[in-house]
Design an enzyme around this catalytic site. Structure first.
Site, mmCIF file in Angstrom:
data_model
loop_
_atom_site.group_PDB
_atom_site.id
_atom_site.type_symbol
_atom_site.label_atom_id
_atom_site.label_comp_id
_atom_site.label_asym_id
_atom_site.label_seq_id
_atom_site.Cartn_x
_atom_site.Cartn_y
_atom_site.Cartn_z
ATOM 1 N N LEU A 183 0.888 -1.162 0.000
ATOM 2 C CA LEU A 183 0.000 0.000 0.000
ATOM 3 C C LEU A 183 0.925 1.211 0.000
ATOM 4 O O LEU A 183 1.873 1.254 0.784
ATOM 5 C CB LEU A 183 -0.890 0.024 1.254
ATOM 6 C CG LEU A 183 -1.989 -1.035 1.353
ATOM 7 C CD1 LEU A 183 -2.735 -0.872 2.674
ATOM 8 C CD2 LEU A 183 -2.971 -0.938 0.185
ATOM 9 N N ASP A 184 0.663 2.182 -0.870
ATOM 10 C CA ASP A 184 1.577 3.318 -0.897
ATOM 11 C C ASP A 184 1.444 4.152 0.375
ATOM 12 O O ASP A 184 0.525 3.960 1.182
ATOM 13 C CB ASP A 184 1.400 4.163 -2.166
ATOM 14 C CG ASP A 184 0.046 4.840 -2.258
ATOM 15 O OD1 ASP A 184 -0.382 5.445 -1.265
ATOM 16 O OD2 ASP A 184 -0.577 4.796 -3.340
ATOM 17 N N ARG A 185 2.343 5.083 0.544
ATOM 18 C CA ARG A 185 2.458 5.829 1.802
ATOM 19 C C ARG A 185 1.160 6.523 2.202
ATOM 20 O O ARG A 185 0.810 6.577 3.389
ATOM 21 C CB ARG A 185 3.584 6.864 1.666
ATOM 22 C CG ARG A 185 3.865 7.647 2.936
ATOM 23 C CD ARG A 185 5.073 8.527 2.746
ATOM 24 N NE ARG A 185 5.379 9.280 3.964
ATOM 25 C CZ ARG A 185 6.429 10.081 4.094
ATOM 26 N NH1 ARG A 185 7.276 10.236 3.081
ATOM 27 N NH2 ARG A 185 6.638 10.721 5.224
#
Length: 319
Positions: A183-185
């Site tokens: 999951l991206d930041r």
């Protein structure tokens, strides 16, 4: 109030209490039968290992759908050989695909010899060293569901010393676990962490089409033209992007969108909307491979129950 199209009913339609109760009972009966078959199989395996005798050992009745008291599931060491990248994954270093890249980079030694072929066969008796550190097959399997908050990156280590998801679970286990997928930041929601390399490989391989559901908040209402375009498919720089289900999560607020997708391509949901001129203000993964963040507060975690682990290992394609 205008009804949502039938293909989006999963986001808007609620079932009656009676229907929910009946579904719950049916599911409980199903898993009771599965548990009985599972433990009968284990008993048979035990008798076989003990030369056909029952060894006077009895397995206690399980607690159904409740989480197991201990977060560790034991796995006996394999007596056979396996590919080197699989060995590294089972040691809890990373997933199998990432392990293949590590092997190819030339930092892995088997019995003091550098090996760069991921498929090189090794056994539990071989000495395997990664980046100068000897590794061992993980005997204790751990499965953790984290409700990831924003501003944490999905990696096991960051040279820039940014906050990682492992910071949130460092008190959970002494085993070395890693995230399944990414999951991206700035994306929050369901994230699975484990040291079960075989399961991680299964859940991330594109051929298995693992379903994910996201709640998306846009900077402006999604108009009908763009809604229909997303359903048809949006062409991005790395090819055509398709969604499985698209719906207005709230018919009164068309900035709130529900998206079901099985693609594992990088930042795929954000890029779909951004390609049509929308800014994604918030992106939350509410479901991954049937797992939800229900009753898990943001930034908190829980261990999977034995039933959940069994479901993940026996999932059907596209579920």
């Amino acid at each position: 109030m205008k009804k949502a199209p039938s293909q989006f009913v999963k986001f808007t339609k609620t079932k009656s209490n009676a229907a929910k109760k009946e579904e719950f009972k049916a599911e409980k009966r199903k898993y009771k039968k599965e548990r009985e078959e599972y433990f009968e199989k284990k008993k048979a395996e035990t008798r076989k290992l003990q030369g056909g005798t029952d060894g006077r050992s009895r397995m206690g009745k399980q607690a159904g759908d409740k989480p197991v008291p201990a977060p560790v599931i034991n796995r006996p060491e394999s007596a056979g050989t396996m590919p080197l990248n699989k060995y590294i994954a089972h040691a809890g270093i990373c997933g199998r695909r990432e392990a293949a890249d590590i092997v190819k980079s030339g930092v892995v030694k088997v019995n003091k010899e550098v090996v760069t072929e991921p498929g090189h066969k090794v056994s539990p008796q071989d000495e395997v060293v990664v980046n100068g550190k000897k590794i061992f097959l993980a005997k204790n399997l751990v499965y953790i569901l984290l409700n990831k908050p924003k501003d944490y990156i999905t990696t096991t280590d960051d040279p820039q010393k940014r906050k990682t998801v492992l910071d949130l679970i460092k008190q959970a286990t002494k085993e070395r676990v890693y995230p399944v997928g990414r999951l991206d930041r700035n994306t929050s929601g369901v994230l699975l962490l484990t040291n079960d390399g075989e399961l991680a490989q299964k859940l991330t391989h594109p051929s298995n089409e693992i379903k994910k559901i996201y709640a998306v908040t846009l900077d402006k209402p999604l108009d009908k033209k763009d809604f229909e375009q997303i359903l048809k498919g949006v062409t991005l720089e790395d090819g055509l992007a398709n969604v499985d289900v698209l719906a207005y999560a709230d018919l009164k607020d068309k900035t709130q969108i529900g998206v079901e997708i099985h693609s594992g391509r990088n930042r795929i949901v954000r890029r779909i909307f951004e390609s049509l001129g929308y800014d994604v203000k918030n992106l939350d993964r509410v479901t991954f491979a049937g797992l939800t963040k229900k009753n898990v507060e943001r930034g908190k975690y829980r261990f999977l129950s034995e039933k959940e682990v069994r479901d993940l290992k026996h999932f059907r394609k596209g579920k």
